[in-house]
Motif scaffolding. Structure first.
Motif, short mmCIF file in Angstrom:
data_model
loop_
_atom_site.label_atom_id
_atom_site.label_comp_id
_atom_site.label_asym_id
_atom_site.label_seq_id
_atom_site.Cartn_x
_atom_site.Cartn_y
_atom_site.Cartn_z
N ARG A 57 0.84 -1.19 0.00
CA ARG A 57 0.00 0.00 0.00
C ARG A 57 0.88 1.24 0.00
NH1 ARG A 57 -2.20 -3.24 4.26
NH2 ARG A 57 -4.04 -4.30 3.52
N MET A 58 0.55 2.17 -0.88
CA MET A 58 1.30 3.42 -0.96
C MET A 58 0.32 4.56 -1.12
SD MET A 58 4.49 2.42 -3.32
CE MET A 58 5.42 0.94 -3.00
N LEU A 59 0.66 5.69 -0.55
CA LEU A 59 -0.18 6.87 -0.59
C LEU A 59 0.63 8.04 -1.13
CD1 LEU A 59 -2.85 8.34 0.17
CD2 LEU A 59 -1.82 8.74 2.43
N ILE A 60 0.10 8.68 -2.16
CA ILE A 60 0.70 9.91 -2.70
C ILE A 60 -0.27 11.03 -2.39
CG2 ILE A 60 1.42 11.14 -4.77
CD1 ILE A 60 1.95 8.35 -6.04
N VAL A 61 0.18 12.02 -1.64
CA VAL A 61 -0.62 13.21 -1.36
C VAL A 61 -0.02 14.34 -2.17
CG1 VAL A 61 -1.48 14.78 0.42
CG2 VAL A 61 -1.12 12.36 0.96
N THR A 62 -0.82 14.92 -3.04
CA THR A 62 -0.34 15.95 -3.95
C THR A 62 -1.39 17.04 -4.07
OG1 THR A 62 0.59 16.33 -6.15
CG2 THR A 62 -1.26 14.79 -6.02
N VAL A 63 -1.07 18.11 -4.74
CA VAL A 63 -2.06 19.14 -5.00
C VAL A 63 -3.10 18.58 -5.96
CG1 VAL A 63 -0.54 21.09 -4.52
CG2 VAL A 63 -0.67 20.19 -6.83
N LYS A 64 -4.32 19.05 -5.84
CA LYS A 64 -5.43 18.51 -6.62
C LYS A 64 -5.15 18.51 -8.12
CE LYS A 64 -10.43 18.92 -6.96
NZ LYS A 64 -11.61 19.61 -6.45
N SER A 65 -4.49 19.56 -8.60
CA SER A 65 -4.23 19.67 -10.04
C SER A 65 -3.22 18.65 -10.55
CB SER A 65 -3.75 21.08 -10.37
OG SER A 65 -2.51 21.34 -9.72
N GLN A 66 -2.48 17.98 -9.66
CA GLN A 66 -1.47 17.02 -10.08
C GLN A 66 -1.89 15.55 -9.94
OE1 GLN A 66 1.48 17.54 -11.65
NE2 GLN A 66 0.59 19.58 -11.85
N ILE A 67 -3.11 15.30 -9.48
CA ILE A 67 -3.57 13.92 -9.32
C ILE A 67 -3.52 13.18 -10.66
CG2 ILE A 67 -5.56 12.46 -8.77
CD1 ILE A 67 -6.23 14.48 -6.54
N GLY A 68 -4.08 13.79 -11.69
CA GLY A 68 -4.06 13.18 -13.03
C GLY A 68 -2.66 13.05 -13.58
#
Length: 122
Positions: A57-68
């Motif tokens: 399991r891995m979690l990437i937390v990023t700014v909303k505009s970079q999810i895609g």
């Protein structure tokens, strides 16, 4: 394993150095300028962590505009198998719980923004 073992593309020398440095210590952060390839280094590190520590399991937390962008970059550059789920905004808790039920022999990666993380805590 070498950085190139986890990537479909050839990394630049400064990316290899950042990857090797981050592999040499237990915890690290990448303070690299915009556009210098932090994402590529991160994708390779996730592959190594999944491989070396059998991380599922891995979690990437990023700014909303970079999810895609993370989803696209993983597809373009990751040489290892994975499953991915993008959670955006006020995602429902059931989707998050379902994503953390590991059913495959590969890492499950969740990409979300800070608001998604904090909304699940309440």
């Amino acid at each position: 394993m070498a950085m190139s073992d986890y990537l479909k593309v050839k990394p630049d020398q400064h990316q290899i150095e950042a990857y090797n440095f981050s592999c040499s210590i237990p915890n690290s952060a990448m303070f690299m300028d915009r556009g210098t390839g932090k994402t590529l280094v991160g994708i390779a590190r996730m592959g190594r962590v999944a491989d070396k520590f059998h991380m599922k399991r891995m979690l990437i937390v990023t700014v909303k505009s970079q999810i895609g962008g993370w989803i696209d970059d993983l597809e373009k550059h990751a040489r290892y198998p994975y499953k991915i789920l993008a959670l955006d905004g006020q995602s429902d808790k059931e989707a998050l719980i379902k994503a953390f039920k590991v059913t495959a022999n590969c890492p499950h990666i969740i990409v979300c923004n800070y608001n998604t993380v904090t909304s699940q805590i309440k």
